[in-house]
Design a protein around this motif. Sequence first.
Motif, PDB file in Angstrom:
ATOM      1  N   PRO A 183     -11.016  48.238-137.241  1.00  0.00           N
ATOM      2  CA  PRO A 183     -10.230  47.227-138.164  1.00  0.00           C
ATOM      3  C   PRO A 183     -10.709  45.801-138.036  1.00  0.00           C
ATOM      4  CG  PRO A 183      -8.507  48.766-137.370  1.00  0.00           C
ATOM      5  CD  PRO A 183      -9.969  49.070-136.562  1.00  0.00           C
ATOM      6  N   LEU A 184     -10.876  45.216-136.735  1.00  0.00           N
ATOM      7  CA  LEU A 184     -11.451  43.913-136.407  1.00  0.00           C
ATOM      8  C   LEU A 184     -12.711  43.836-136.963  1.00  0.00           C
ATOM      9  CD1 LEU A 184     -10.533  41.379-135.504  1.00  0.00           C
ATOM     10  CD2 LEU A 184     -11.390  41.998-132.938  1.00  0.00           C
ATOM     11  N   ARG A 185     -13.517  44.741-136.917  1.00  0.00           N
ATOM     12  CA  ARG A 185     -14.937  44.578-137.389  1.00  0.00           C
ATOM     13  C   ARG A 185     -15.000  44.564-138.941  1.00  0.00           C
ATOM     14  NH1 ARG A 185     -17.433  49.407-135.584  1.00  0.00           N
ATOM     15  NH2 ARG A 185     -17.344  48.409-133.516  1.00  0.00           N
ATOM     16  N   ASP A 186     -13.879  45.271-139.638  1.00  0.00           N
ATOM     17  CA  ASP A 186     -14.003  45.260-140.977  1.00  0.00           C
ATOM     18  C   ASP A 186     -13.576  44.008-141.539  1.00  0.00           C
ATOM     19  OD1 ASP A 186     -14.828  47.817-141.121  1.00  0.00           O
ATOM     20  OD2 ASP A 186     -12.740  48.906-141.654  1.00  0.00           O
ATOM     21  N   ASP A 187     -12.494  43.381-140.838  1.00  0.00           N
ATOM     22  CA  ASP A 187     -12.121  42.056-141.239  1.00  0.00           C
ATOM     23  C   ASP A 187     -13.188  41.027-141.110  1.00  0.00           C
ATOM     24  OD1 ASP A 187      -9.984  40.448-142.145  1.00  0.00           O
ATOM     25  OD2 ASP A 187      -9.563  39.627-140.119  1.00  0.00           O
ATOM     26  N   LEU A 188     -13.869  41.166-140.109  1.00  0.00           N
ATOM     27  CA  LEU A 188     -14.872  39.892-140.002  1.00  0.00           C
ATOM     28  C   LEU A 188     -16.128  40.170-140.921  1.00  0.00           C
ATOM     29  CD1 LEU A 188     -15.323  40.007-135.970  1.00  0.00           C
ATOM     30  CD2 LEU A 188     -14.441  38.166-137.546  1.00  0.00           C
ATOM     31  N   ASP A 189     -16.405  41.431-141.313  1.00  0.00           N
ATOM     32  CA  ASP A 189     -17.341  41.836-142.533  1.00  0.00           C
ATOM     33  C   ASP A 189     -17.042  41.402-143.704  1.00  0.00           C
ATOM     34  OD1 ASP A 189     -18.794  43.162-140.580  1.00  0.00           O
ATOM     35  OD2 ASP A 189     -18.277  45.162-141.107  1.00  0.00           O
ATOM     36  N   PHE A 190     -15.540  41.371-144.111  1.00  0.00           N
ATOM     37  CA  PHE A 190     -15.109  41.068-145.300  1.00  0.00           C
ATOM     38  C   PHE A 190     -15.199  39.741-145.414  1.00  0.00           C
ATOM     39  CE2 PHE A 190     -11.491  39.439-147.829  1.00  0.00           C
ATOM     40  CZ  PHE A 190     -11.779  40.211-149.043  1.00  0.00           C
ATOM     41  N   ARG A 191     -14.866  38.887-144.161  1.00  0.00           N
ATOM     42  CA  ARG A 191     -14.791  37.268-144.131  1.00  0.00           C
ATOM     43  C   ARG A 191     -16.166  37.008-144.362  1.00  0.00           C
ATOM     44  NH1 ARG A 191     -10.077  34.662-141.978  1.00  0.00           N
ATOM     45  NH2 ARG A 191      -8.692  36.241-141.513  1.00  0.00           N
ATOM     46  N   ALA A 192     -17.186  37.646-143.820  1.00  0.00           N
ATOM     47  CA  ALA A 192     -18.588  37.219-143.980  1.00  0.00           C
ATOM     48  C   ALA A 192     -19.155  37.571-145.420  1.00  0.00           C
ATOM     49  CB  ALA A 192     -19.574  37.893-142.953  1.00  0.00           C
ATOM     50  N   LEU A 193     -18.837  38.592-145.993  1.00  0.00           N
ATOM     51  CA  LEU A 193     -19.143  38.687-147.625  1.00  0.00           C
ATOM     52  C   LEU A 193     -18.544  37.825-148.419  1.00  0.00           C
ATOM     53  CD1 LEU A 193     -18.938  42.584-147.643  1.00  0.00           C
ATOM     54  CD2 LEU A 193     -20.922  41.081-147.896  1.00  0.00           C
ATOM     55  N   VAL A 194     -17.416  37.243-148.100  1.00  0.00           N
ATOM     56  CA  VAL A 194     -16.511  36.552-149.050  1.00  0.00           C
ATOM     57  C   VAL A 194     -16.833  35.083-148.883  1.00  0.00           C
ATOM     58  CG1 VAL A 194     -14.072  35.616-149.621  1.00  0.00           C
ATOM     59  CG2 VAL A 194     -14.449  38.090-149.274  1.00  0.00           C
ATOM     60  N   GLY A 195     -17.112  34.530-147.851  1.00  0.00           N
ATOM     61  CA  GLY A 195     -17.788  33.374-147.558  1.00  0.00           C
ATOM     62  C   GLY A 195     -16.653  32.256-147.696  1.00  0.00           C
ATOM     63  N   ASP A 196     -16.981  31.067-148.207  1.00  0.00           N
ATOM     64  CA  ASP A 196     -16.049  30.020-148.557  1.00  0.00           C
ATOM     65  C   ASP A 196     -15.139  30.147-149.703  1.00  0.00           C
ATOM     66  OD1 ASP A 196     -16.743  29.017-146.058  1.00  0.00           O
ATOM     67  OD2 ASP A 196     -18.237  27.598-147.011  1.00  0.00           O
ATOM     68  N   VAL A 197     -14.479  30.936-149.773  1.00  0.00           N
ATOM     69  CA  VAL A 197     -13.610  31.309-150.963  1.00  0.00           C
ATOM     70  C   VAL A 197     -12.116  30.637-150.939  1.00  0.00           C
ATOM     71  CG1 VAL A 197     -12.492  32.748-152.572  1.00  0.00           C
ATOM     72  CG2 VAL A 197     -14.722  33.088-151.742  1.00  0.00           C
ATOM     73  N   LYS A 198     -11.665  29.820-151.625  1.00  0.00           N
ATOM     74  CA  LYS A 198     -10.386  29.192-151.465  1.00  0.00           C
ATOM     75  C   LYS A 198      -9.454  29.910-152.645  1.00  0.00           C
ATOM     76  CE  LYS A 198     -12.356  24.638-150.188  1.00  0.00           C
ATOM     77  NZ  LYS A 198     -12.585  23.447-150.708  1.00  0.00           N
ATOM     78  N   PRO A 199      -8.367  29.934-152.262  1.00  0.00           N
ATOM     79  CA  PRO A 199      -7.343  30.691-153.339  1.00  0.00           C
ATOM     80  C   PRO A 199      -6.948  29.599-154.494  1.00  0.00           C
ATOM     81  CG  PRO A 199      -6.235  30.069-151.137  1.00  0.00           C
ATOM     82  CD  PRO A 199      -7.639  29.799-151.081  1.00  0.00           C
ATOM     83  N   LEU A 200      -6.726  30.424-155.573  1.00  0.00           N
ATOM     84  CA  LEU A 200      -6.461  29.447-156.879  1.00  0.00           C
ATOM     85  C   LEU A 200      -4.976  28.580-156.800  1.00  0.00           C
ATOM     86  CD1 LEU A 200      -7.335  31.810-159.629  1.00  0.00           C
ATOM     87  CD2 LEU A 200      -8.473  29.915-158.898  1.00  0.00           C
ATOM     88  N   PRO A 201      -5.204  27.433-157.101  1.00  0.00           N
ATOM     89  CA  PRO A 201      -3.911  26.762-157.165  1.00  0.00           C
ATOM     90  C   PRO A 201      -2.921  27.277-158.006  1.00  0.00           C
ATOM     91  CG  PRO A 201      -5.591  25.321-158.394  1.00  0.00           C
ATOM     92  CD  PRO A 201      -6.217  26.637-157.853  1.00  0.00           C
ATOM     93  N   PRO A 202      -1.567  27.112-157.794  1.00  0.00           N
ATOM     94  CA  PRO A 202      -0.595  27.908-158.377  1.00  0.00           C
ATOM     95  C   PRO A 202      -0.558  27.923-159.957  1.00  0.00           C
ATOM     96  CG  PRO A 202       0.389  26.960-156.495  1.00  0.00           C
ATOM     97  CD  PRO A 202      -1.154  26.513-156.591  1.00  0.00           C
ATOM     98  N   ARG A 203      -0.917  26.663-160.091  1.00  0.00           N
ATOM     99  CA  ARG A 203      -0.876  26.024-161.650  1.00  0.00           C
ATOM    100  C   ARG A 203      -2.059  26.728-162.618  1.00  0.00           C
ATOM    101  NH1 ARG A 203      -4.537  23.124-159.653  1.00  0.00           N
ATOM    102  NH2 ARG A 203      -5.246  21.026-159.815  1.00  0.00           N
ATOM    103  N   ASN A 204      -3.113  27.361-161.775  1.00  0.00           N
ATOM    104  CA  ASN A 204      -4.181  28.002-162.603  1.00  0.00           C
ATOM    105  C   ASN A 204      -4.064  29.412-162.593  1.00  0.00           C
ATOM    106  OD1 ASN A 204      -6.600  27.990-163.804  1.00  0.00           O
ATOM    107  ND2 ASN A 204      -7.861  27.767-161.890  1.00  0.00           N
ATOM    108  N   ARG A 205      -2.892  29.764-162.623  1.00  0.00           N
ATOM    109  CA  ARG A 205      -2.611  31.061-162.769  1.00  0.00           C
ATOM    110  C   ARG A 205      -2.478  31.859-164.251  1.00  0.00           C
ATOM    111  NH1 ARG A 205       0.326  33.325-157.296  1.00  0.00           N
ATOM    112  NH2 ARG A 205      -1.445  32.515-156.076  1.00  0.00           N
ATOM    113  N   ALA A 206      -2.612  32.831-164.672  1.00  0.00           N
ATOM    114  CA  ALA A 206      -2.187  33.324-166.070  1.00  0.00           C
ATOM    115  C   ALA A 206      -0.885  33.411-166.152  1.00  0.00           C
ATOM    116  CB  ALA A 206      -2.958  34.759-166.185  1.00  0.00           C
ATOM    117  N   ASP A 207      -0.580  33.253-167.466  1.00  0.00           N
ATOM    118  CA  ASP A 207       0.716  33.393-167.656  1.00  0.00           C
ATOM    119  C   ASP A 207       1.245  34.674-168.291  1.00  0.00           C
ATOM    120  OD1 ASP A 207       3.534  32.814-168.491  1.00  0.00           O
ATOM    121  OD2 ASP A 207       3.003  31.988-170.434  1.00  0.00           O
ATOM    122  N   PRO A 208       1.968  35.479-167.550  1.00  0.00           N
ATOM    123  CA  PRO A 208       2.324  36.892-167.836  1.00  0.00           C
ATOM    124  C   PRO A 208       3.259  36.989-169.115  1.00  0.00           C
ATOM    125  CG  PRO A 208       3.689  36.455-166.015  1.00  0.00           C
ATOM    126  CD  PRO A 208       2.731  35.228-166.184  1.00  0.00           C
TER     127      PRO A 208
END
Length: 196
Positions: free
Chosen positions: A4-29
């Motif tokens: 599980p730790l290896r999978d988590d590190l692999d995922f972080r390496a693939l994703v890189g410098d991704v930042k979460p979207l700000p709350p105001r930039n979300r779709a309105d359901p």
Amino acid sequence: MNQPLRDDLDFRALVGDVKPLPPRNRADPGANRKSPSESQLARREWAEEEMGARNFLSDDFVDLLPPFDPMEYRREGIQQGVVDKLKHGGYSVQSQLHLLRRPLTECRRMLFPFIQEAYAHDLRSVMIVHGRGREIDSPANVLRSYLAKWLSQFEEVQAYVSAQPSEGGLGATWVMLRKSDRAKANNRERQQKRRG
């Protein structure tokens, strides 16, 4: 290092410098669904009253069926072979109605349109799952007893039998509906085309 730790590190390496979207930039359901308007409620109430007025199923006293006795019924003129084929699952389930753990009045209200619509759509074999109680006066056995009475009140019902153990046993009932006039006409047409 565990997996599980290896999978988590692999995922972080693939994703890189991704930042979460700000709350105001979300779709309105969309806005929450509004409650029904007064006219919608009135139409719904009228439709329920109309269906209730046409529902001829009796909720009078019924003799309770013993809990371990199978249900079987056939109208006059229906061959025993048809009932035997129904009993042994010789017809496919075209529709099902589940009445498990529902109040008797709700079951009565649900059964009427189910049989009417099945007949209107040219269905021939349907299954009703109702459960079975172990005691004679248990709610499931009371429903089973009323169901036997109600099904025989429909002109569309030719026969009904308790299902095989693999299909629900005494807690489910196979129902054979008669052919509608439209289905009879289609059948006659097919037969005439076949004869030439």
